[in-house]
Design a protein around this motif. Structure first.
Motif, PDB file in Angstrom:
ATOM      1  N   THR A 192       0.845  -1.160   0.000  1.00 34.45           N
ATOM      2  CA  THR A 192       0.000   0.000   0.000  1.00 34.45           C
ATOM      3  C   THR A 192       0.895   1.229   0.000  1.00 34.45           C
ATOM      4  N   GLN A 193       0.575   2.219  -0.814  1.00 37.00           N
ATOM      5  CA  GLN A 193       1.268   3.502  -0.698  1.00 37.00           C
ATOM      6  C   GLN A 193       0.681   4.275   0.466  1.00 37.00           C
ATOM      7  N   HIS A 194       1.492   5.136   1.039  1.00 29.88           N
ATOM      8  CA  HIS A 194       1.053   5.995   2.131  1.00 29.88           C
ATOM      9  C   HIS A 194       0.917   7.443   1.698  1.00 29.88           C
ATOM     10  N   SER A 195       1.764   7.878   0.756  1.00 29.02           N
ATOM     11  CA  SER A 195       1.685   9.270   0.305  1.00 29.02           C
ATOM     12  C   SER A 195       2.405   9.422  -1.016  1.00 29.02           C
ATOM     13  N   PHE A 196       2.102  10.517  -1.700  1.00 25.32           N
ATOM     14  CA  PHE A 196       2.867  10.914  -2.882  1.00 25.32           C
ATOM     15  C   PHE A 196       2.872  12.423  -2.972  1.00 25.32           C
ATOM     16  N   MET A 197       3.885  12.949  -3.586  1.00 24.15           N
ATOM     17  CA  MET A 197       3.972  14.375  -3.908  1.00 24.15           C
ATOM     18  C   MET A 197       4.708  14.508  -5.223  1.00 24.15           C
ATOM     19  N   ILE A 198       4.112  15.235  -6.160  1.00 21.01           N
ATOM     20  CA  ILE A 198       4.706  15.448  -7.479  1.00 21.01           C
ATOM     21  C   ILE A 198       5.090  16.920  -7.584  1.00 21.01           C
ATOM     22  N   VAL A 199       6.372  17.166  -7.874  1.00 26.44           N
ATOM     23  CA  VAL A 199       6.890  18.532  -7.994  1.00 26.44           C
ATOM     24  C   VAL A 199       7.396  18.728  -9.414  1.00 26.44           C
ATOM     25  N   ARG A 200       6.844  19.725 -10.116  1.00 26.48           N
ATOM     26  CA  ARG A 200       7.328  20.022 -11.461  1.00 26.48           C
ATOM     27  C   ARG A 200       7.675  21.495 -11.562  1.00 26.48           C
ATOM     28  N   HIS A 201       8.813  21.788 -12.179  1.00 28.41           N
ATOM     29  CA  HIS A 201       9.295  23.167 -12.291  1.00 28.41           C
ATOM     30  C   HIS A 201       9.296  23.852 -10.926  1.00 28.41           C
ATOM     31  N   GLY A 202       9.596  23.073  -9.888  1.00 30.58           N
ATOM     32  CA  GLY A 202       9.692  23.633  -8.540  1.00 30.58           C
ATOM     33  C   GLY A 202       8.376  23.856  -7.837  1.00 30.58           C
ATOM     34  N   THR A 211       5.069  -1.382   1.323  1.00 29.22           N
ATOM     35  CA  THR A 211       4.818  -2.316   0.239  1.00 29.22           C
ATOM     36  C   THR A 211       6.092  -3.054  -0.137  1.00 29.22           C
ATOM     37  N   GLY A 212       5.930  -4.186  -0.766  1.00 30.00           N
ATOM     38  CA  GLY A 212       7.064  -4.883  -1.345  1.00 30.00           C
ATOM     39  C   GLY A 212       7.115  -4.706  -2.852  1.00 30.00           C
ATOM     40  N   PHE A 223       8.089  -2.468  -5.130  1.00 27.40           N
ATOM     41  CA  PHE A 223       8.888  -1.309  -5.527  1.00 27.40           C
ATOM     42  C   PHE A 223       8.704  -0.967  -7.005  1.00 27.40           C
ATOM     43  N   GLN A 224       8.858  -1.968  -7.870  1.00 33.83           N
ATOM     44  CA  GLN A 224       8.784  -1.679  -9.297  1.00 33.83           C
ATOM     45  C   GLN A 224       7.389  -1.226  -9.699  1.00 33.83           C
ATOM     46  N   GLY A 225       6.359  -1.702  -9.007  1.00 33.74           N
ATOM     47  CA  GLY A 225       5.009  -1.226  -9.260  1.00 33.74           C
ATOM     48  C   GLY A 225       4.874   0.261  -8.995  1.00 33.74           C
ATOM     49  N   GLU A 226       5.520   0.742  -7.933  1.00 31.98           N
ATOM     50  CA  GLU A 226       5.516   2.182  -7.648  1.00 31.98           C
ATOM     51  C   GLU A 226       6.193   2.953  -8.786  1.00 31.98           C
ATOM     52  N   MET A 227       7.339   2.439  -9.219  1.00 35.54           N
ATOM     53  CA  MET A 227       8.068   3.105 -10.300  1.00 35.54           C
ATOM     54  C   MET A 227       7.283   3.064 -11.605  1.00 35.54           C
ATOM     55  N   ASN A 228       6.647   1.926 -11.893  1.00 38.42           N
ATOM     56  CA  ASN A 228       5.909   1.800 -13.142  1.00 38.42           C
ATOM     57  C   ASN A 228       4.752   2.787 -13.219  1.00 38.42           C
ATOM     58  N   ALA A 229       4.122   3.074 -12.090  1.00 34.94           N
ATOM     59  CA  ALA A 229       3.038   4.058 -12.091  1.00 34.94           C
ATOM     60  C   ALA A 229       3.551   5.426 -12.523  1.00 34.94           C
ATOM     61  N   ILE A 230       4.788   5.749 -12.125  1.00 30.07           N
ATOM     62  CA  ILE A 230       5.395   7.021 -12.554  1.00 30.07           C
ATOM     63  C   ILE A 230       5.700   6.983 -14.038  1.00 30.07           C
ATOM     64  N   TRP A 231       6.365   5.913 -14.487  1.00 35.91           N
ATOM     65  CA  TRP A 231       6.793   5.849 -15.893  1.00 35.91           C
ATOM     66  C   TRP A 231       5.603   5.714 -16.845  1.00 35.91           C
ATOM     67  N   ASP A 232       4.575   4.987 -16.437  1.00 33.98           N
ATOM     68  CA  ASP A 232       3.453   4.741 -17.342  1.00 33.98           C
ATOM     69  C   ASP A 232       2.457   5.892 -17.388  1.00 33.98           C
ATOM     70  N   LYS A 233       2.206   6.534 -16.260  1.00 30.97           N
ATOM     71  CA  LYS A 233       1.131   7.519 -16.192  1.00 30.97           C
ATOM     72  C   LYS A 233       1.608   8.967 -16.202  1.00 30.97           C
ATOM     73  N   LEU A 234       2.766   9.237 -15.615  1.00 30.59           N
ATOM     74  CA  LEU A 234       3.242  10.621 -15.508  1.00 30.59           C
ATOM     75  C   LEU A 234       4.255  10.978 -16.593  1.00 30.59           C
ATOM     76  N   PRO A 285      -3.233  -2.276   3.176  1.00 29.45           N
ATOM     77  CA  PRO A 285      -2.096  -3.212   3.151  1.00 29.45           C
ATOM     78  C   PRO A 285      -2.541  -4.618   2.827  1.00 29.45           C
ATOM     79  N   ALA A 286      -1.629  -5.349   2.211  1.00 30.52           N
ATOM     80  CA  ALA A 286      -1.902  -6.751   1.911  1.00 30.52           C
ATOM     81  C   ALA A 286      -2.085  -7.523   3.214  1.00 30.52           C
ATOM     82  N   LYS A 287      -3.034  -8.445   3.208  1.00 34.16           N
ATOM     83  CA  LYS A 287      -3.266  -9.250   4.394  1.00 34.16           C
ATOM     84  C   LYS A 287      -2.081 -10.182   4.623  1.00 34.16           C
TER      85      LYS A 287
END
Length: 376
Positions: A61-71, A327-328, A330-341, A371-373
């Motif tokens: 499970t993710q707990h938070s995110f923050m996206i910063v662009r051009h500061g 979460t375990g 990791f690559q899923g978190e990264m893929n969400a960035i690469w695929d969607k953002l 979280p996963a059971k």
């Protein structure tokens, strides 16, 4: 401190109001918060942000995110019960902060990359140190290539330099990548040796205060050093600020906090890391390693920590993404960035989309940690 045991001018004005609605009160608590903006003002659609939020919500499970662009913070969210003002354990993402302390101490002339590690710890060295241990340098610790074939384990309640130095140095330093949190702890111990302060104490006036990072805590070892390789607690925006500082090549509010040379070295590929066990995590774990920073695909770099803590810096898109998680995947978190953002970032501002921004707000408001059971 914790113990080891408890271990665009008008548009900008509009953007502040909009983002306050997207995540009510998220920036109000922070010291010197990053400026807020709408996604469209910084060249990405609200639809792309919403797509990212939906993809990230599928990671358990993710707990938070923050996206910063051009500061500018263009989107941010917390999965309940997490919150903007709730510090989060960084685990090994702490290493990138600790590396920053090393870079600052080097800039001050207190040590160098080529200093031999044994010079700092004559009393902790084995009676007959091996030639590989004698050759071990600060640079080797930073690049996780000190020479161990396996990572030393903490004994007696916490990490110790003596335990680290006693572990067999099978390989010539600089020739074999082996992820090594005890090596990061040894770097922290060196900071204490050369400055008379723990990494936390050393960084407070030099990094945390200039960035407006309030009340950071860093677990300490029985030897009295910041853990270095883990144990740091800060908030999501604090992670984003460190990423933004490195994106800006060490400059903050017109002042050079870290040398540009250090930023370049620390975030560049210094050693290969594609043959070790972590490579099974995914492609972003095989792109090389710097000075306690990982290289990523898309010419990017990051700091990361167990459980999914991430600080992803994407220079080609002038973007930082900060994430906390449990979460375990990791690559899923990264893929969400690469695929969607990543493919959605445009070079120019887009027309404002108030309806799309409202949908983002609604999507973020519904986030709850799932979280996963786990078996009892």
């Amino acid at each position: 401190m914790l113990t080891w045991e408890s271990a665009m001018k008008n548009r900008s004005m509009v953007a502040t109001v909009v983002l306050a609605c997207l995540v009510a009160g998220s920036a109000a608590w922070a010291a010197n918060p990053l400026p807020r903006s709408t996604p469209e003002a910084q060249g990405i659609s609200s639809q792309a942000i919403r797509d990212y939020v939906e993809a990230a919500d599928k990671v358990n499970t993710q707990h938070s995110f923050m996206i910063v662009r051009h500061g500018h913070v263009i989107a941010e969210g917390w999965w309940k019960p997490e919150a903007a003002d709730k510090p989060h354990i960084l685990n090994s993402l702490s290493k990138s902060f600790n590396s920053t302390a090393v870079g600052m101490a080097i800039e001050e002339g207190k040590l160098s990359l080529d200093d031999h590690v044994l010079k700092f710890f004559p009393a902790d060295a084995p009676a007959e140190p091996s030639e590989n241990l004698k050759a071990l340098t600060v640079r080797d610790l930073l690049t996780m290539s000190g020479g161990h074939d396996t990572e030393p384990k903490s004994v007696g309640g916490g990490p110790s330099v003596k335990t680290f130095l006693a572990h067999p140095f099978v390989h010539k330093p600089g020739t074999h990548f082996q992820y090594n949190s005890m090596g990061s702890y040894t770097l922290s111990s060196i900071i204490t040796k050369v400055t008379g302060k723990t990494s936390l104490e050393y960084l407070k006036p030099k990094l945390f205060e200039p960035l407006g990072i309030e009340n950071p805590t860093w677990a300490v070892s029985p030897e009295g050093n910041s853990l270095g390789g883990g144990g740091l607690k800060v908030c999501t925006e604090d992670i984003a600020k460190l990423g933004q500082l490195y994106l800006q090549k060490g400059k903050w509010n017109g002042k050079q906090l870290i040398s540009e040379k250090w930023v370049e070295m620390a975030t560049s590929k210094q050693v290969d890391n594609d043959k070790e066990s972590h490579s099974k995590i995914g492609i972003d774990w095989t792109q090389g390693y710097g000075f306690q920073f990982w290289r990523c695909t898309h010419s990017s770099f990051r700091g990361d920590g167990a459980g999914g803590q991430l600080m992803v810096v994407i220079p080609e898109k002038d973007t930082v993404v900060a994430i906390t998680a449990d979460t375990g995947n990791f690559q899923g978190e990264m893929n969400a960035i690469w695929d969607k953002l990543y493919p959605a970032f445009k070079s120019e501002a887009l027309p404002e989309d108030s309806a799309g921004q409202e949908k983002v707000r609604q999507a973020i408001a519904k986030l709850e940690a799932h979280p996963a059971k786990r078996a009892n």
